[in-house]
Write a protein that holds these residues in place. Structure first.
Motif, PDB file in Angstrom:
ATOM      1  N   ALA A   1       0.828  -1.209   0.000  1.00  0.00           N
ATOM      2  CA  ALA A   1       0.000   0.000   0.000  1.00  0.00           C
ATOM      3  C   ALA A   1       0.859   1.255   0.000  1.00  0.00           C
ATOM      4  CB  ALA A   1      -0.941  -0.006   1.195  1.00  0.00           C
ATOM      5  N   LYS A   2       2.003   1.207   0.674  1.00  0.00           N
ATOM      6  CA  LYS A   2       2.910   2.362   0.674  1.00  0.00           C
ATOM      7  C   LYS A   2       3.417   2.628  -0.742  1.00  0.00           C
ATOM      8  CE  LYS A   2       7.142   4.219   2.534  1.00  0.00           C
ATOM      9  NZ  LYS A   2       8.449   3.925   3.068  1.00  0.00           N
ATOM     10  N   GLU A   3       3.732   1.574  -1.478  1.00  0.00           N
ATOM     11  CA  GLU A   3       4.154   1.743  -2.874  1.00  0.00           C
ATOM     12  C   GLU A   3       3.030   2.383  -3.694  1.00  0.00           C
ATOM     13  OE1 GLU A   3       5.398  -2.046  -4.398  1.00  0.00           O
ATOM     14  OE2 GLU A   3       6.970  -2.266  -2.892  1.00  0.00           O
ATOM     15  N   ALA A   4       1.799   1.928  -3.474  1.00  0.00           N
ATOM     16  CA  ALA A   4       0.658   2.509  -4.193  1.00  0.00           C
ATOM     17  C   ALA A   4       0.478   3.976  -3.817  1.00  0.00           C
ATOM     18  CB  ALA A   4      -0.612   1.718  -3.874  1.00  0.00           C
ATOM     19  N   LEU A   5       0.649   4.292  -2.545  1.00  0.00           N
ATOM     20  CA  LEU A   5       0.530   5.678  -2.085  1.00  0.00           C
ATOM     21  C   LEU A   5       1.577   6.554  -2.764  1.00  0.00           C
ATOM     22  CD1 LEU A   5      -0.658   7.811  -0.138  1.00  0.00           C
ATOM     23  CD2 LEU A   5       1.028   7.031   1.548  1.00  0.00           C
ATOM     24  N   GLU A   6       2.799   6.087  -2.833  1.00  0.00           N
ATOM     25  CA  GLU A   6       3.859   6.862  -3.472  1.00  0.00           C
ATOM     26  C   GLU A   6       3.548   7.105  -4.952  1.00  0.00           C
ATOM     27  OE1 GLU A   6       7.161   4.383  -2.405  1.00  0.00           O
ATOM     28  OE2 GLU A   6       7.509   5.478  -0.524  1.00  0.00           O
ATOM     29  N   LEU A   7       2.984   6.108  -5.635  1.00  0.00           N
ATOM     30  CA  LEU A   7       2.625   6.272  -7.038  1.00  0.00           C
ATOM     31  C   LEU A   7       1.496   7.292  -7.217  1.00  0.00           C
ATOM     32  CD1 LEU A   7       2.784   2.565  -8.238  1.00  0.00           C
ATOM     33  CD2 LEU A   7       4.330   4.426  -8.893  1.00  0.00           C
ATOM     34  N   VAL A   8       0.490   7.221  -6.363  1.00  0.00           N
ATOM     35  CA  VAL A   8      -0.623   8.170  -6.455  1.00  0.00           C
ATOM     36  C   VAL A   8      -0.128   9.584  -6.186  1.00  0.00           C
ATOM     37  CG1 VAL A   8      -2.793   8.895  -5.391  1.00  0.00           C
ATOM     38  CG2 VAL A   8      -2.405   6.481  -5.891  1.00  0.00           C
ATOM     39  N   LEU A   9       0.692   9.761  -5.161  1.00  0.00           N
ATOM     40  CA  LEU A   9       1.207  11.091  -4.842  1.00  0.00           C
ATOM     41  C   LEU A   9       2.103  11.628  -5.957  1.00  0.00           C
ATOM     42  CD1 LEU A   9       1.927  10.738  -1.023  1.00  0.00           C
ATOM     43  CD2 LEU A   9      -0.046  11.809  -2.133  1.00  0.00           C
TER      44      LEU A   9
ATOM     45  N   HIS B   1       1.789  10.931  -9.121  1.00  0.00           N
ATOM     46  CA  HIS B   1       0.868  11.319 -10.196  1.00  0.00           C
ATOM     47  C   HIS B   1       0.224  12.677  -9.893  1.00  0.00           C
ATOM     48  CE1 HIS B   1      -2.073  11.070 -13.378  1.00  0.00           C
ATOM     49  NE2 HIS B   1      -3.028  11.296 -12.490  1.00  0.00           N
ATOM     50  N   LEU B   2      -0.184  12.879  -8.650  1.00  0.00           N
ATOM     51  CA  LEU B   2      -0.771  14.166  -8.277  1.00  0.00           C
ATOM     52  C   LEU B   2       0.241  15.295  -8.473  1.00  0.00           C
ATOM     53  CD1 LEU B   2      -2.761  13.190  -5.052  1.00  0.00           C
ATOM     54  CD2 LEU B   2      -3.671  13.622  -7.344  1.00  0.00           C
ATOM     55  N   ARG B   3       1.489  15.036  -8.086  1.00  0.00           N
ATOM     56  CA  ARG B   3       2.537  16.043  -8.243  1.00  0.00           C
ATOM     57  C   ARG B   3       2.758  16.363  -9.719  1.00  0.00           C
ATOM     58  NH1 ARG B   3       6.712  13.290  -6.720  1.00  0.00           N
ATOM     59  NH2 ARG B   3       6.296  13.479  -4.508  1.00  0.00           N
TER      60      ARG B   3
ATOM     61  N   ARG C   1      -1.896  18.617  -9.216  1.00  0.00           N
ATOM     62  CA  ARG C   1      -3.028  18.564  -8.293  1.00  0.00           C
ATOM     63  C   ARG C   1      -2.523  18.521  -6.853  1.00  0.00           C
ATOM     64  NH1 ARG C   1      -5.935  13.608 -10.698  1.00  0.00           N
ATOM     65  NH2 ARG C   1      -7.017  13.663  -8.708  1.00  0.00           N
ATOM     66  N   PRO C   2      -3.257  19.091  -5.928  1.00  0.00           N
ATOM     67  CA  PRO C   2      -2.800  19.114  -4.531  1.00  0.00           C
ATOM     68  C   PRO C   2      -2.926  17.737  -3.881  1.00  0.00           C
ATOM     69  CG  PRO C   2      -4.990  20.035  -4.687  1.00  0.00           C
ATOM     70  CD  PRO C   2      -4.525  19.779  -6.100  1.00  0.00           C
ATOM     71  N   TRP C   3      -2.076  17.525  -2.896  1.00  0.00           N
ATOM     72  CA  TRP C   3      -2.165  16.300  -2.119  1.00  0.00           C
ATOM     73  C   TRP C   3      -3.283  16.455  -1.098  1.00  0.00           C
ATOM     74  CZ3 TRP C   3       3.448  14.581  -0.595  1.00  0.00           C
ATOM     75  CH2 TRP C   3       4.161  14.275  -1.747  1.00  0.00           C
ATOM     76  N   PRO C   4      -4.100  15.437  -0.929  1.00  0.00           N
ATOM     77  CA  PRO C   4      -5.164  15.527   0.068  1.00  0.00           C
ATOM     78  C   PRO C   4      -4.574  15.561   1.483  1.00  0.00           C
ATOM     79  CG  PRO C   4      -5.514  13.672  -1.416  1.00  0.00           C
ATOM     80  CD  PRO C   4      -4.144  14.205  -1.679  1.00  0.00           C
TER      81      PRO C   4
END
Length: 73
Positions: free
Chosen positions: A41-49, A51-53, A57-60
């Motif tokens: 899940a941490k790997e998925a979080l890093e990928l989503v963040l 992509h937002l960067r 787009r702002p980070w939630p």
């Protein structure tokens, strides 16, 4: 940045653990142990963040976890 993670055993598939970030529903995963699920899940979080960067787009913001006690009859 720190995000709150929920890690729990899948009620439908005993022995499988789920890890998710309530602030970022797209970032979740599973594993055979709590540690493995959280690592994925941490790997998925890093990928989503990332992509937002990249898309500007702002980070939630993180969510606040609060325990609530109820009396179950």
């Amino acid at each position: 940045m720190t995000y709150t993670a929920l890690v729990y055993e899948d009620p439908e598939t005993p022995g499988t653990w789920i890890a998710e970030f309530p602030a970022i529903p797209e970032a979740h995963s599973f594993g055979q142990s709590p540690e493995e699920a959280l690592a994925h899940a941490k790997e998925a979080l890093e990928l989503v963040l990332a992509h937002l960067r990249e898309t500007g787009r702002p980070w939630p913001p993180d969510v606040r976890a609060v325990g609530v006690r109820v009396d179950a009859a």
